[in-house]
Write a protein that holds these residues in place. Structure first.
Motif, mmCIF file in Angstrom:
data_model
loop_
_atom_site.group_PDB
_atom_site.id
_atom_site.type_symbol
_atom_site.label_atom_id
_atom_site.label_comp_id
_atom_site.label_asym_id
_atom_site.label_seq_id
_atom_site.Cartn_x
_atom_site.Cartn_y
_atom_site.Cartn_z
ATOM 1 N N VAL A 1 1.370 2.144 -11.603
ATOM 2 C CA VAL A 1 0.866 2.451 -10.261
ATOM 3 C C VAL A 1 0.306 1.201 -9.603
ATOM 4 O O VAL A 1 0.533 0.943 -8.418
ATOM 5 N N THR A 2 -0.424 0.381 -10.354
ATOM 6 C CA THR A 2 -1.135 -0.769 -9.769
ATOM 7 C C THR A 2 -0.352 -2.075 -9.826
ATOM 8 O O THR A 2 -0.580 -2.973 -9.020
ATOM 9 N N ASP A 3 0.582 -2.183 -10.772
ATOM 10 C CA ASP A 3 1.342 -3.440 -10.919
ATOM 11 C C ASP A 3 2.696 -3.278 -10.234
ATOM 12 O O ASP A 3 3.627 -2.680 -10.793
ATOM 13 N N SER B 1 2.018 6.559 -6.924
ATOM 14 C CA SER B 1 0.931 7.432 -7.379
ATOM 15 C C SER B 1 1.317 8.894 -7.247
ATOM 16 O O SER B 1 1.124 9.693 -8.178
ATOM 17 N N TRP C 1 0.826 -1.217 0.000
ATOM 18 C CA TRP C 1 0.000 0.000 0.000
ATOM 19 C C TRP C 1 0.851 1.254 0.000
ATOM 20 O O TRP C 1 0.510 2.259 -0.620
ATOM 21 N N ILE D 1 2.394 1.708 -3.530
ATOM 22 C CA ILE D 1 1.389 2.257 -4.455
ATOM 23 C C ILE D 1 1.180 3.740 -4.199
ATOM 24 O O ILE D 1 1.076 4.549 -5.139
ATOM 25 N N THR D 2 1.149 4.122 -2.928
ATOM 26 C CA THR D 2 0.968 5.540 -2.581
ATOM 27 C C THR D 2 2.105 6.390 -3.114
ATOM 28 O O THR D 2 1.899 7.446 -3.718
ATOM 29 N N ALA E 1 -1.251 4.150 -15.266
ATOM 30 C CA ALA E 1 -2.132 3.177 -14.620
ATOM 31 C C ALA E 1 -1.419 1.851 -14.378
ATOM 32 O O ALA E 1 -1.545 1.242 -13.305
ATOM 33 N N THR E 2 -0.644 1.412 -15.362
ATOM 34 C CA THR E 2 0.048 0.127 -15.243
ATOM 35 C C THR E 2 1.078 0.152 -14.126
ATOM 36 O O THR E 2 1.139 -0.751 -13.282
#
Length: 285
Positions: free
Chosen positions: A52-54, A11, A4, A7-8, A49-50
């Motif tokens: 940030v989430t992967d 981002s 988490w 990801i933060t 998007a890729t």
């Protein structure tokens, strides 16, 4: 590092990078997009998007990819400024749909536009009858620009031979209760003038949500407290009333004097002032 938290961090970093990339690409990127800008927007969004989430992807690669997709659009824009052929190739050219009042059916087919599509775009331009259009062109951005026939265009002051005084842009001099010095200077005004005008309206600048000055130097305000009634600007009506009073006084002097020379002078000046009032009357109402 916990997922988490990674990801933060990713981002936040990519939001900042994307902000500066968009800022440097210019306002055109945020307006109607041409073909290349449309592709660029999709790819940059996918990259962000890729990565940030992967969490299995290398974060540094996302920065490299974004940098490349910053350089490529910038290079394309620079080349497009220098070469019309390259600009037409990357950005496309406008397609004429209506010319001399006639619909170009072949051009509609070329752009895969149906008759319903054309009528919809005309309605978006406040035109409900195709026969009222002289010229219409589909821009590379996908927007249809329409020129109505002369008899369907709005009447302008030039059409009736009316000369209007030059008008400058409206300056916002108060925002959220705070005076703005630069707009005041642009209007050749100062804080003392602003305080005087607010005193005339019997309001304080702290209670003003928005204050604007037009090209004639009239201040209009909108207050936080909507229950307070603000008087309308009165300078123009007062000036018009003063001019009419002066003209009426000259006529009265001409009637009351027995001096023939003075009578002629009063009548002449009364007529001249009456002509001046007729000229400025549209601007003072």
């Amino acid at each position: 590092m916990p997922g988490w938290l990674e990801i933060t961090i990713r981002s936040l970093v990519l939001i900042i990078v994307l902000f500066f990339i968009t800022k440097f690409l210019g306002k055109k990127q945020m307006s109607q997009l041409d073909i290349f800008q449309y592709i660029t927007g999709i790819v940059i969004g996918s990259i962000v998007a890729t990565h940030v989430t992967d969490l299995s992807t290398e974060f540094g690669y996302s920065l490299i990819a974004l940098f490349i997709w910053f350089l490529v659009p910038t290079g394309v824009e620079l080349l497009a400024l220098r070469s019309k052929w390259f600009r037409d190739f990357t950005q496309g050219k406008g397609t004429v749909f209506i010319q001399n009042g006639k619909i170009m059916e072949d051009n509609l087919k070329k752009e895969r536009f149906t008759t319903d599509d054309l009528l919809e775009e005309l309605r978006n331009n406040q035109v409900y009858k195709a026969a009222d259009v002289e010229f219409a062109v589909l821009e590379p951005t996908g927007k249809l620009n329409v020129m109505p026939k002369k008899e369907n265009q709005p009447l302008t002051a030039k059409d009736i031979g009316l000369k209007l005084a030059p008008q400058k842009e409206v300056q916002t001099v108060i925002m959220d209760g705070k005076p703005l010095l630069e707009p005041l200077a642009n209007a050749s005004l100062n804080l003392n003038w602003l305080e005087t005008e607010l005193d005339k309206l019997n309001v304080s600048k702290e209670n003003v949500f928005l204050g604007q000055v037009d090209s004639d130097g009239q201040l209009t305000v909108d207050l936080y407290d909507d229950k307070i009634a603000v008087p309308s600007p009165s300078e123009k009506p007062l000036l018009l009333a003063t001019l009419k009073k002066c003209q009426a006084d000259l006529e009265l002097f001409a009637l009351s004097t027995e001096n023939q020379e003075a009578k002629v002078m009063y009548e002449r000046n009364s007529k001249q002032l009456d002509q001046a009032i007729n000229m400025v009357n549209p601007h003072l109402k």
